[in-house]
Scaffold this motif. Structure first.
Motif, PDB file in Angstrom:
ATOM      1  N   GLY A  12       0.835  -1.195   0.000  1.00 11.15           N
ATOM      2  CA  GLY A  12       0.000   0.000   0.000  1.00 11.15           C
ATOM      3  C   GLY A  12       0.866   1.239   0.000  1.00 11.15           C
ATOM      4  N   THR A  13       0.630   2.113   0.967  1.00  9.99           N
ATOM      5  CA  THR A  13       1.355   3.378   1.019  1.00  9.99           C
ATOM      6  C   THR A  13       1.837   3.655   2.439  1.00  9.99           C
ATOM      7  N   LEU A  14       2.866   4.466   2.549  1.00 14.54           N
ATOM      8  CA  LEU A  14       3.343   4.893   3.865  1.00 14.54           C
ATOM      9  C   LEU A  14       2.505   6.085   4.315  1.00 14.54           C
ATOM     10  N   THR A  15       1.229   5.810   4.559  1.00 16.50           N
ATOM     11  CA  THR A  15       0.314   6.871   4.982  1.00 16.50           C
ATOM     12  C   THR A  15      -0.415   6.436   6.244  1.00 16.50           C
ATOM     13  N   LEU A  16      -0.891   7.431   6.983  1.00 17.15           N
ATOM     14  CA  LEU A  16      -1.614   7.161   8.221  1.00 17.15           C
ATOM     15  C   LEU A  16      -2.904   6.394   7.947  1.00 17.15           C
TER      16      LEU A  16
END
Length: 270
Positions: A12-16
Motif C-alpha cells: 500500500g502506502t506509507l500513509t496514516l
C-alpha cells in the motif's frame, strides 16, 4: 495478551490512513501489542548492507518518511510499534548495527531470505530448488541462523524455518534435527526471541513456522516467543491465531515476550 509484531505496508502506502487499516484490524482481533516491521531493503539507507538486482529494483523508501509516519500515528494516540525486518547479511554486522542504532526502534526482526545469491522464498527463484543440493542449501541457511543469533543484533528471528516454504525438505530426519539443534543452541545463548508465524499457512508449505519439533527445542532451551502473522494486507493481521496459540501451548509455552523501545516484558498468552 497477544502480539503481532511482523507486518508490512509495502503493498500500500506509507500513509496514516493505510497504517490505520492495520491497527484497526489488530484492535478488532484484541491484539494489544502490534507493530509494523517493513523490509529494510526497501530503504535507501540499507544499500550498503544488501544489494542485488532483485533487491535494488525494490528500494524506494526513505527512513525519514517511515519515522515520520510513526510520529504522526503516536501523535494521534494510535497504538503501533516501530520496527524493521532486516535481511540478516553475513559479513555486514558493522553496517547492520550502525543502521539499527540510528533509529529508535521498539524491536528489530532479523530474517534470512537469501542463501548466497538464492532468494529462497521468492517465486522467481523457485526452479533453483531443483538445481541446487538441498542439504547444502539447508546447511547454509542454518549456518546463517547460528550467526544471526551470535550477532545479538536482533530481538526476534523471523519465520525461523522459512527454508521449508516450497515444501523442499530433506528426508534425512537426523540431518534436519541436527540443524534444528544447532540453531536453537545459538538462539538460547542470545537475546533473540522466536516468532510463531501464521504466514506459512498462506504459503505452499501450508504449515506454521516453526516446525513443532523445532519449537519444542526452543521451549526446552528457554527461548522466548512472540506471535506474528507477517501480514502484507490488513485482513491478514492476527490470521489463524487459534492455531498459533494451540501450537505454543502444545510444546509448553504459556507466555509471550513484548517490546517497547528495546525493553522487553514477559506476559501471559491469551
Amino acid at each position: 495478551m497477544l502480539t503481532d509484531y511482523h507486518n508490512h505496508l509495502e503493498r500500500g502506502t506509507l500513509t496514516l490512513d493505510y497504517l490505520k487499516q492495520f491497527t484497526d484490524e489488530a484492535e478488532k482481533k484484541k491484539i494489544e501489542h502490534f507493530g509494523i516491521s517493513e523490509h529494510a531493503y526497501h530503504f535507501y539507507q540499507t544499500k550498503n548492507i544488501l544489494s542485488n538486482p532483485w533487491v535494488d529494483e525494490r528500494r524506494f523508501y526513505d527512513m525519514k518518511d517511515y519515522v515520520e509516519l510513526f510520529k504522526q500515528a503516536w501523535n494521534q494516540q494510535i497504538n503501533v510499534k516501530m520496527s524493521i525486518e532486516m535481511d540478516y547479511t553475513p559479513g555486514k554486522h558493522k553496517e547492520m548495527k550502525e543502521f539499527i542504532d540510528s533509529y529508535d526502534f521498539d524491536y528489530v526482526i532479523g530474517s534470512i531470505h537469501w542463501v548466497d545469491d538464492f532468494g529462497i522464498d521468492l517465486a522467481e527463484f523457485r526452479k533453483e530448488w531443483d538445481r541446487r543440493d538441498l542439504f547444502v542449501t539447508y546447511e547454509k541457511y542454518y549456518d546463517q541462523v547460528v550467526t544471526l543469533a551470535q550477532s545479538n543484533l536482533f530481538d526476534i528471528v523471523g519465520h525461523l524455518d522459512l527454508v521449508k516454504i516450497f515444501n523442499y525438505i530433506p528426508k534425512d530426519e537426523e540431518f534436519l534435527l541436527q540443524q534444528f539443534d544447532r540453531a536453537t543452541t545459538a538462539l538460547a545463548n542470545s537475546k533473540t526471541c522466536v516468532e510463531i508465524s501464521t504466514a506459512g499457512l498462506r504459503k505452499p508449505i501450508g504449515k506454521l513456522y516453526p516446525d513443532p519439533r523445532l519449537l519444542q527445542m526452543c521451549f526446552d532451551k528457554g527461548i522466548p516467543i512472540v506471535l506474528s502473522s507477517d501480514a502484507h494486507v490488513p485482513g491478514d493481521v492476527g490470521a489463524d491465531y487459534n492455531q498459533a496459540i494451540e501450537l505454543a501451548r502444545s510444546v509448553g509455552y504459556d507466555t509471550l515476550m513484548t517490546f517497547e523501545k528495546g525493553e522487553r516484558k514477559e506476559v501471559p498468552i491469551g
